[in-house]
Write an enzyme that holds these catalytic residues in place. Structure first.
Site, PDB file in Angstrom:
ATOM      1  CG  ASP A 106      -1.864  -1.194   1.270  1.00  0.00           C
ATOM      2  OD1 ASP A 106      -2.333  -1.710   0.211  1.00  0.00           O
ATOM      3  OD2 ASP A 106      -2.348  -1.548   2.337  1.00  0.00           O
TER       4      ASP A 106
HETATM    5  N1  URA Z   1      -1.025  -5.908   3.588  1.00  0.00           N
HETATM    6  C1  URA Z   1      -1.556  -4.883   3.635  1.00  0.00           C
HETATM    7  O1  URA Z   1      -2.522  -4.535   4.264  1.00  0.00           O
HETATM    8  N2  URA Z   1      -0.959  -3.756   3.071  1.00  0.00           N
HETATM    9  C2  URA Z   1       0.194  -3.961   2.523  1.00  0.00           C
HETATM   10  O2  URA Z   1       0.889  -2.904   2.090  1.00  0.00           O
HETATM   11  C3  URA Z   1       0.777  -5.170   2.638  1.00  0.00           C
HETATM   12  C4  URA Z   1      -0.051  -5.987   3.201  1.00  0.00           C
END
Ligand code: URA
Length: 239
Positions: A106
């Site tokens: 993310d």
């Molecule tokens: N899980 C998440 O919620 N975000 C990420 O960036 C990676 C794994």
């Protein structure tokens, strides 16, 4: 490997642009197995030909594998109209055609992103059936308990989402390590949501058998070495 045009070989290795390479050939600066290359469409097998530019051997790499310590605020994408991506912040010496981030963190997640041009390895790394585990450190806004660990181990369901059993190890009241082999959208955040917690900080620490190099500051990167390239697909896990 198949025969390829010399201008294509050199541009794939980030030596120069195709037009600059043409100019270099015109100036007789390039040789292949000791013979001066005279035309950009001459073809060679890059894996067995000794190609030199100004007398210096080019070490040909079919693919490259870059570990980046992604900062928050940067997208795991190749291009975005508004935000900076991991390719935008990739230092010039690593840039070449065909690179992409293998899997997505993310925008607000930090840590290990693999940037490569090897689609086959990326596919193997990302497919849950290959059991390549990814390790995350999460800081959350509630006190974690052993019930949360058990809920993760039993496999979390949240609305439509069903996640495979995952390991969690509580490090302190609000901090845990989590290991998963799927890469569903917002997976770690959703798993914590299912036990009543919000993730306030998330960092990926390991992919397969390769840990994020802690000497890399946020935004820095380095190439994986040979052992790391094979360890990235390691099924080893456990926290
Ligand atoms: N899980 C998440 O919620 N975000 C990420 O960036 C990676 C794994």
């Amino acid at each position: 490997m198949a025969l390829q045009r010399i201008d294509k070989i050199l541009s794939s290795q980030n030596i120069a642009s195709r037009s600059d390479i043409k100019e270099m050939i015109r100036k007789k600066r390039i040789s292949a197995d000791g013979k001066t290359v005279l035309k950009p469409d001459e073809k060679f097998d890059p894996e067995i030909t000794e190609i030199k530019v100004d007398g210096e051997i080019i070490s040909f790499k079919k693919y490259i594998y870059i570990m980046m310590n992604k900062p928050s605020g940067i997208l795991s994408a190749t291009y975005d109209k508004y935000d900076k991506t991991v390719l935008d912040i990739l230092p010039k010496e690593f840039q070449r055609n065909g690179l992409f981030p293998a899997g997505r963190l993310d925008k607000d997640t930090e840590g290990f992103v693999l940037i490569t041009d090897d689609g086959e390895l990326a596919h193997k790394m990302l497919s849950p059936k290959n059991h390549v585990y990814k390790l995350y450190k999460a800081v959350v806004d509630k006190s974690l308990s052993n019930e949360d660990v058990t809920a993760f181990e039993n496999g979390i369901s949240l609305g439509e989402d069903k996640f495979l059993p995952a390991s969690m190890k509580i490090l302190d009241e609000h901090t845990a390590l989590v290991e998963i082999c799927e890469g569903k959208f917002h997976q770690v955040k959703k798993m914590f949501n299912a036990v009543g917690a919000n993730v306030i900080y998330l960092k990926r620490l390991r992919i397969g058998g390769v840990f994020l190099d802690e000497s890399l500051a946020l935004g820095e990167c380095r190439e994986l070495n040979k052992n790391e390239i094979s360890d990235i697909l390691s099924k080893s896990h456990g926290i």
